[in-house]
Design an enzyme around this catalytic site. Sequence first.
Site, PDB file in Angstrom:
ATOM      1  N   CYS A 278       0.877  -1.293  -0.018  1.00 33.56           N
ATOM      2  CA  CYS A 278      -0.020  -0.103   0.079  1.00 33.56           C
ATOM      3  C   CYS A 278       0.909   1.300  -0.241  1.00 33.56           C
ATOM      4  O   CYS A 278       1.656   1.236   0.876  1.00 33.56           O
ATOM      5  CB  CYS A 278      -1.021   0.097   1.185  1.00 33.56           C
ATOM      6  SG  CYS A 278      -2.232   1.425   1.366  1.00 33.56           S
TER       7      CYS A 278
ATOM      8  N   CYS B 244     -16.527  -8.992   5.269  1.00 32.99           N
ATOM      9  CA  CYS B 244     -16.053  -7.668   5.240  1.00 32.99           C
ATOM     10  C   CYS B 244     -14.606  -7.751   4.002  1.00 32.99           C
ATOM     11  O   CYS B 244     -13.977  -8.866   4.391  1.00 32.99           O
ATOM     12  CB  CYS B 244     -15.806  -6.982   6.217  1.00 32.99           C
ATOM     13  SG  CYS B 244     -14.839  -5.513   6.020  1.00 32.99           S
TER      14      CYS B 244
ATOM     15  N   CYS C 121       0.049  -0.028  10.315  1.00 34.70           N
ATOM     16  CA  CYS C 121      -0.424  -0.958   9.419  1.00 34.70           C
ATOM     17  C   CYS C 121       1.074  -1.742   8.902  1.00 34.70           C
ATOM     18  O   CYS C 121       1.872  -1.331   7.988  1.00 34.70           O
ATOM     19  CB  CYS C 121      -1.005  -0.402   8.279  1.00 34.70           C
ATOM     20  SG  CYS C 121      -1.748  -1.797   7.082  1.00 34.70           S
TER      21      CYS C 121
ATOM     22  N   CYS D 115     -19.564   2.147   8.584  1.00 28.42           N
ATOM     23  CA  CYS D 115     -18.878   1.451   9.690  1.00 28.42           C
ATOM     24  C   CYS D 115     -17.624   2.142   9.874  1.00 28.42           C
ATOM     25  O   CYS D 115     -16.466   2.456   8.988  1.00 28.42           O
ATOM     26  CB  CYS D 115     -18.525  -0.001   9.140  1.00 28.42           C
ATOM     27  SG  CYS D 115     -17.310  -0.900  10.413  1.00 28.42           S
TER      28      CYS D 115
ATOM     29  N   ARG E 240     -18.054  -3.211  17.646  1.00 33.14           N
ATOM     30  CA  ARG E 240     -17.418  -4.260  17.265  1.00 33.14           C
ATOM     31  C   ARG E 240     -16.107  -4.440  17.881  1.00 33.14           C
ATOM     32  O   ARG E 240     -15.340  -3.389  17.967  1.00 33.14           O
ATOM     33  CB  ARG E 240     -17.201  -4.524  16.007  1.00 33.14           C
ATOM     34  CG  ARG E 240     -16.544  -5.745  15.261  1.00 33.14           C
ATOM     35  CD  ARG E 240     -16.631  -5.941  13.693  1.00 33.14           C
ATOM     36  NE  ARG E 240     -18.205  -5.773  13.284  1.00 33.14           N
ATOM     37  CZ  ARG E 240     -18.590  -4.966  12.602  1.00 33.14           C
ATOM     38  NH1 ARG E 240     -17.760  -3.966  12.035  1.00 33.14           N
ATOM     39  NH2 ARG E 240     -19.842  -4.939  12.331  1.00 33.14           N
TER      40      ARG E 240
ATOM     41  N   CYS F 201       0.481   4.749   6.792  1.00 35.34           N
ATOM     42  CA  CYS F 201      -0.325   4.582   8.361  1.00 35.34           C
ATOM     43  C   CYS F 201       0.778   3.845   9.276  1.00 35.34           C
ATOM     44  O   CYS F 201       0.973   2.807   8.721  1.00 35.34           O
ATOM     45  CB  CYS F 201      -1.417   3.788   8.136  1.00 35.34           C
ATOM     46  SG  CYS F 201      -2.415   4.563   6.688  1.00 35.34           S
TER      47      CYS F 201
ATOM     48  N   CYS G 164     -19.762  -5.998   3.406  1.00 35.66           N
ATOM     49  CA  CYS G 164     -19.006  -4.923   3.978  1.00 35.66           C
ATOM     50  C   CYS G 164     -17.607  -4.719   3.071  1.00 35.66           C
ATOM     51  O   CYS G 164     -17.249  -5.917   2.590  1.00 35.66           O
ATOM     52  CB  CYS G 164     -18.827  -4.998   5.200  1.00 35.66           C
ATOM     53  SG  CYS G 164     -17.896  -3.485   5.647  1.00 35.66           S
TER      54      CYS G 164
HETATM   55  N1  SAM Z   1      -6.667   0.563   3.095  1.00 32.08           N
HETATM   56  C1  SAM Z   1      -8.038   0.963   3.620  1.00 32.08           C
HETATM   57  C2  SAM Z   1      -8.078   1.973   4.595  1.00 32.08           C
HETATM   58  O1  SAM Z   1      -7.043   2.256   5.330  1.00 32.08           O
HETATM   59  O2  SAM Z   1      -8.919   2.427   4.873  1.00 32.08           O
HETATM   60  C3  SAM Z   1      -8.740  -0.176   4.164  1.00 32.08           C
HETATM   61  C4  SAM Z   1      -7.943  -1.383   4.961  1.00 32.08           C
HETATM   62  S1  SAM Z   1      -7.120  -0.805   6.445  1.00 32.08           S
HETATM   63  C5  SAM Z   1      -6.265  -2.143   6.766  1.00 32.08           C
HETATM   64  C6  SAM Z   1      -8.439  -0.877   7.502  1.00 32.08           C
HETATM   65  C7  SAM Z   1      -8.340  -0.669   8.799  1.00 32.08           C
HETATM   66  O3  SAM Z   1      -7.428  -1.622   9.473  1.00 32.08           O
HETATM   67  C8  SAM Z   1      -7.397   0.783   9.553  1.00 32.08           C
HETATM   68  O4  SAM Z   1      -8.457   1.703   9.319  1.00 32.08           O
HETATM   69  C9  SAM Z   1      -6.989   0.317  10.680  1.00 32.08           C
HETATM   70  O5  SAM Z   1      -8.082   0.890  11.502  1.00 32.08           O
HETATM   71  C10 SAM Z   1      -7.252  -1.058  11.015  1.00 32.08           C
HETATM   72  N2  SAM Z   1      -5.558  -1.713  11.065  1.00 32.08           N
HETATM   73  C11 SAM Z   1      -4.779  -1.622  10.295  1.00 32.08           C
HETATM   74  N3  SAM Z   1      -3.512  -2.129  10.853  1.00 32.08           N
HETATM   75  C12 SAM Z   1      -3.994  -2.377  12.300  1.00 32.08           C
HETATM   76  C13 SAM Z   1      -3.243  -2.925  13.388  1.00 32.08           C
HETATM   77  N4  SAM Z   1      -1.799  -3.081  13.262  1.00 32.08           N
HETATM   78  N5  SAM Z   1      -3.828  -2.905  14.450  1.00 32.08           N
HETATM   79  C14 SAM Z   1      -5.096  -2.605  14.372  1.00 32.08           C
HETATM   80  N6  SAM Z   1      -5.871  -2.234  13.514  1.00 32.08           N
HETATM   81  C15 SAM Z   1      -5.315  -2.016  12.397  1.00 32.08           C
HETATM   82  C1  DTB Z   2     -11.570  -2.681  11.657  1.00 39.03           C
HETATM   83  O1  DTB Z   2     -11.930  -1.937  12.245  1.00 39.03           O
HETATM   84  N1  DTB Z   2     -10.370  -3.750  11.927  1.00 39.03           N
HETATM   85  C2  DTB Z   2     -10.064  -4.398  10.802  1.00 39.03           C
HETATM   86  C3  DTB Z   2     -11.400  -4.344   9.575  1.00 39.03           C
HETATM   87  N2  DTB Z   2     -11.953  -3.103  10.338  1.00 39.03           N
HETATM   88  C4  DTB Z   2     -10.928  -4.131   8.359  1.00 39.03           C
HETATM   89  C5  DTB Z   2      -8.936  -4.882  10.283  1.00 39.03           C
HETATM   90  C6  DTB Z   2      -7.937  -4.886  11.481  1.00 39.03           C
HETATM   91  C7  DTB Z   2      -6.596  -5.189  10.787  1.00 39.03           C
HETATM   92  C8  DTB Z   2      -5.429  -5.619  11.698  1.00 39.03           C
HETATM   93  C9  DTB Z   2      -4.253  -5.846  11.177  1.00 39.03           C
HETATM   94  C10 DTB Z   2      -4.115  -6.904  10.274  1.00 39.03           C
HETATM   95  O2  DTB Z   2      -4.770  -7.894  10.266  1.00 39.03           O
HETATM   96  O3  DTB Z   2      -3.558  -6.592   9.100  1.00 39.03           O
HETATM   97 FE1  SF4 Z   3      -2.874   1.113   3.259  1.00 39.24          FE
HETATM   98 FE2  SF4 Z   3      -2.926  -0.026   5.538  1.00 39.24          FE
HETATM   99 FE3  SF4 Z   3      -3.161   2.513   5.446  1.00 39.24          FE
HETATM  100 FE4  SF4 Z   3      -5.186   0.794   4.703  1.00 39.24          FE
HETATM  101  S1  SF4 Z   3      -4.360   1.252   6.918  1.00 39.24           S
HETATM  102  S2  SF4 Z   3      -4.335   2.696   3.605  1.00 39.24           S
HETATM  103  S3  SF4 Z   3      -4.066  -0.658   3.893  1.00 39.24           S
HETATM  104  S4  SF4 Z   3      -1.178   1.385   5.027  1.00 39.24           S
END
Ligand code: SAM
Ligand code: DTB
Ligand code: SF4
Length: 321
Positions: free
Chosen positions: A58, A102, A65, A194, A266, A62, A134
């Site tokens: 990506c 989802c 992530c 959501c 959730r 973030c 979703c």
């Molecule tokens: N790329 C899209 C976005 O950022 O909106 C969708 C996928 S992103 C992985 C969805 C959500 O996953 C993020 O907004 C964040 O709340 C959650 N997330 C990602 N990494 C995480 C982590 N290490 N621990 C907890 N939540 C995480």
């Molecule tokens: C949300 O609030 N948590 C989910 C879902 N919406 C998309 C994602 C959590 C991701 C946790 C890190 C991972 O598994 O990559």
């Molecule tokens: Fe990309 Fe992860 Fe950020 Fe979603 S949360 S925009 S997957 S870097």
Amino acid sequence: MNAVQPEARHDWRLDEVVALHDLPLFELIDRSREVHLAAHGPSELQLCTLLSVKTGGCPEDCGYCPQSSHHKSDVPAERMLDLEAVIDSARRARAAGATRFCMGAAWREVKEGPAFDRMLDMVRGVKGLGLEACCTLGMLDDDQARRLKDAGLDAYNHNLDTSRDAYRSIVSTRTFDDRLNTLGAVQRAGIRVCSGGIIGMGETVADRCAMLIELVRLTPHPESVPINALVRVPGTPLEALPPVDPLELVRMVAVARILFPLARVRLSAGRTELSREAQLMALYAGANSIFYGEKLLTTPNPGEDRDAEMIRVAGLVPLTA
Ligand code: SAM
Ligand code: DTB
Ligand code: SF4
């Protein structure tokens, strides 16, 4: 269900919400449980299964992530899954008892073209199985939101993640207003929102409450509010932060329940680090949905067997299709 329906307010002030958050724990849970029981069944639980349909690589940065190409986690960039693989997963999730599915993509934004067309087919396929659909695909404009709605999408996940102030220290490649703009497009298209956030990224209690206030200003309120505890993934900038105290998660869930009486709250990422008892305390305090299945997007989640056991011992009642 009993009592009067709690009022869905949009005008919560920060000092009020922080005061709620900081109540003695049992007083806070008494308040949240009262709101919960007025609007939801006492033991009802929604099971929602996640699938990453486009993993890694990506362009966003973030800090939390593992899928960001700016970090050195072990998550490789993969190609988008094909339609059949996704529908097979959704079918398995349904057989295991999930009612909501989802699909996540590691995109900054949705781009027109074959990938989005495939995504629309995935939504239609998931709906065809009788599941709630979703997805979470990054930023959307009005036209893309409308096309997702036309494909049958029920809800779009797009988290605010933290307060406006803390946001800049966690993400530099987009702004908090970008997030709010996408939520606007989702709502204008008539798709349910959501949106929630992550605790444990070094933010203050005021930041957590300020994030909830941003969400409570939305009309209508979000349909679901995921509360995640940071999953500290090696190679990400936040890997060395201390773990979230489970009682902080319980407090955050309880405050979310009071602010969003009708929403599904959730209990999201971070459950593998929680005892069964801590999870049940969060469910008692107002959470009525979990992610179900051994994987979140890229990180582990308690397996279906473990969750089935928790559901059984506590006499929880999963939603049925
Ligand atoms: N790329 C899209 C976005 O950022 O909106 C969708 C996928 S992103 C992985 C969805 C959500 O996953 C993020 O907004 C964040 O709340 C959650 N997330 C990602 N990494 C995480 C982590 N290490 N621990 C907890 N939540 C995480
Ligand atoms: C949300 O609030 N948590 C989910 C879902 N919406 C998309 C994602 C959590 C991701 C946790 C890190 C991972 O598994 O990559
Ligand atoms: Fe990309 Fe992860 Fe950020 Fe979603 S949360 S925009 S997957 S870097």
